[in-house]
Scaffold this active site. Sequence first.
Site, mmCIF file in Angstrom:
data_model
loop_
_atom_site.group_PDB
_atom_site.id
_atom_site.type_symbol
_atom_site.label_atom_id
_atom_site.label_comp_id
_atom_site.label_asym_id
_atom_site.label_seq_id
_atom_site.Cartn_x
_atom_site.Cartn_y
_atom_site.Cartn_z
ATOM 1 N N GLU A 58 -7.301 -5.402 0.725
ATOM 2 C CA GLU A 58 -6.391 -4.854 -0.278
ATOM 3 C C GLU A 58 -5.060 -5.567 -0.129
ATOM 4 O O GLU A 58 -4.863 -6.383 0.780
ATOM 5 C CB GLU A 58 -6.240 -3.336 -0.115
ATOM 6 C CG GLU A 58 -7.528 -2.576 -0.429
ATOM 7 C CD GLU A 58 -7.338 -1.077 -0.417
ATOM 8 O OE1 GLU A 58 -6.186 -0.618 -0.288
ATOM 9 O OE2 GLU A 58 -8.339 -0.362 -0.527
ATOM 10 N N HIS A 115 3.356 7.318 -6.370
ATOM 11 C CA HIS A 115 2.093 7.386 -5.628
ATOM 12 C C HIS A 115 2.234 7.959 -4.226
ATOM 13 O O HIS A 115 1.497 8.863 -3.855
ATOM 14 C CB HIS A 115 1.496 5.980 -5.552
ATOM 15 C CG HIS A 115 0.189 5.891 -4.835
ATOM 16 N ND1 HIS A 115 -0.920 6.599 -5.242
ATOM 17 C CD2 HIS A 115 -0.192 5.170 -3.735
ATOM 18 C CE1 HIS A 115 -1.937 6.322 -4.432
ATOM 19 N NE2 HIS A 115 -1.521 5.472 -3.512
#
Length: 869
Positions: free
Chosen positions: A132, A362
């Site tokens: 990621e 987030h």
Amino acid sequence: MAIPAIPQRLTAPAPGWTVEADVVVVGSGIAGLTLALRYAGLAPRAKVLVVTKDVLSSGSTRWAQGGIAAVLDPQDTPAEHLSDTLIAGVGLCDSEAVRVLVTEGPAALRGLIAMGARFDTDDSGELQLTREGGHRRNRIVHAGGDATGAEVQRALVQAVRESAIEVIEHALVLDLLKDADGRTAGVTLHVMGEGERDGVGAVRAGAVVLATGGMGQVYAATTNPVVSTGDGVALALRAGAVVRDLEFVQFHPTVLWLGEEATGQQPLISEAVRGEGAVLVDAEGTRFMKDVHELADLAPRDVVAKAIMRRMRETGADHMYLDARHFGEEKWRTRFPTIHAVCLEHGIDPVVQPIPVAPAAHYASGGVLVDLHGRTSVPGLYACGEVACTGVHGANRLASNSLLEGLVFAGRIAEDIHAERRAGATGSGVERDPREGGKGVATAGVRPASGEPVPDDRPTGLVDPRARPRIQGHMSRGASVLRSQESLTEVAKALVSTRWTPVAVEPCTESWEATNLLTVASALVAAARNREETRGSHWREDFPERNDAWWLGHLDVTLTAEGMTMTYVPHGQRTTVLPPQVEADLIEAGLDPAAVTALFRAAADEDVQAPGDVTSLATIPAGQTDTADVVARADGVVCGLAVAEGVFSYLSEGRLTVGRRVKDGEHVARGDVLMTVTGPTRDLLTAERTALNLLTHLSGIASLTERWVRAVRGTGARIRDSRKTLPGLRALEKYAVRCGGGVNHRMSLSDAALIKDNHVVAAGGVAEAFRAVRDAYPGLPIEVEVDRIDQIEPVLAEGAEEILLDNFTVDELALAVRLVDGRARLESSGGLTLESARDVAETGVDYLAVGALTHSAPALDIALDLRGN
């Protein structure tokens, strides 16, 4: 009418019921449930109570898609994971906290697997690892393709259901109870519903752990569930705890764009989609990340979010696109089934269409300040997971470190509470200094039984629940990805006016949540207004650059009767800031700049007493300057150039400038110039010895390692070091081994259990030693050293993951390899020489352990030559 202050207590009815517990855990995500299970395992007779705002299986954990980051690939190292994390944190990570995370993380993950969590594996049964953003290695484990959180939550909930842990669902925590000494005595809470316990009640406990998750609902659009209203941070502020770095709210760059009017929880398009090869494009199909960062679409989240916002401003668009059409339908359905289904639900087929995306709130990188054991500044109050600020994330969380943080620090908190209670129960009377091994934020911990709660006469108050959408709207407009003094001032004024209400506000879930949101929003905006720079996830349009000279530090917020108070705390203890490139290179190497600087300081203290460098002072005029070349006097592999440059800069207080000619890990030949140093001649000669001591020593280690690596090349075996290092130089010496092509074994006695003959004797047998380790540290990797062939089968039967073959002959090593047949990793150690290395490697062992790499490598001859005038 006067504007009311932010309340220090929530207005609520007196508790109508009371229960007692040894430990109360507020929250049911990965942090809370792991902690409850771990403590219940340590203290089977203790009463552990979990309080959760929704049902046990709800919360933020189940929404996590991407996975959990941990060093599981033999090619990966904790140092590399540490480096990636420090880079993402933009100078504000606590390096010791990160080191804890990356070294204890693999064992914590294995413990989760042992508990029943099922992660995706390949055809051979090995865990699948992906990448990621911000990671330079494949180290992310995942479950159900893109349903990691759901699987983790399932396993933990099942384990809790099968345990004696008590659970109260649909319960909103209100305020902390304290005793007469100011220690934690429990919490008040409100159970939403009817049953054995309903309405406002109290849990009396000497230890309270906040694991309440995030505060994303402070914004109009977020990836967080509706329960994420910052309850834990607000409670901690009202309790007088320190809250740190709230301005660093991470905005996930790729959230499914559902239109301008969309509010509430928005679907997340996992970073793992980009990890598998998806790319960001604008409406014209142009890839715009290639020229932004060396990792392009896999850059850290703050970089990607800012790039998307810039492109939106440049093109006048309200979203960008994530293009993964090349995946094909099969990959979408198998690797990302959840995201695929969500996209289809909203009328987007990612197989044939780019996905519209835009950043949304987030993750909170800041939170309640804790030390390495999860202790807050209020005795007996702990925090874990997203609600806490451990220092792991700095100014920007590295992808998939969040679930790992919950696992690792939950275990540490459980052990700390257990140790405190045992110490109290035995009447030792010893109260540990909480700064031991951590950040000095807490006082002594938990008593075996809490004191009686005392009446609390601090002012109460509530916010009108109708203010909630106004708070969220103001925050999204002026305090989200793009911020400025003007926008933040407008938000601050709006939040102040929100405190006033023309009607009496009744105590209820809605008003308590609105009050928590206002409290958190006020602290966040105050910090964001103060931090006049751009760093990590905090982007100030009016201060677009990072400013280490003024802002390499933290903003700590506390709540008093007068309102929010804020303190700037410099990061670490450094008085001299290294050149930015040196600091970046040290971080890239997995080294802590503060620790390296402390080494420079120690060297200076040894070398330069009060008169100074008397020879240089006597022989060199004060104003003389010169250029010197650092030259190799022998062939070898160079290592430590950034360290040497740091020495020159530090000891000269920045007066010397350095130009490097080569890079760490490169071969150099006799006569090659490694770097040039220019500046005051006195400073040059004063710093020379310390710089060369480190450079020659580290280069010697790298050169010797490279010779061993060359000796076994093509066999599949790897050369690795041991803990035979000089005190204070371990991290540097192990870095030098990596520069030479080797790999590192354990950094400390805490990374893994290594059972040797003396441990077997002390425990009463190898089986007993294994069981003792497993009972004390579930999930920790266990290695064992053997010196006879007949010891191998018993240790394999006990579950050894790695066997160290001590002083085996080549024939014995070959026999051991056949006997083990891949059931464990094998290391050969003892009696190794360069001449025998290839014969040993060709037996099929995984590692050759060479203590001499760090213990007795000869220095590479390097000198400093003044050019003269």
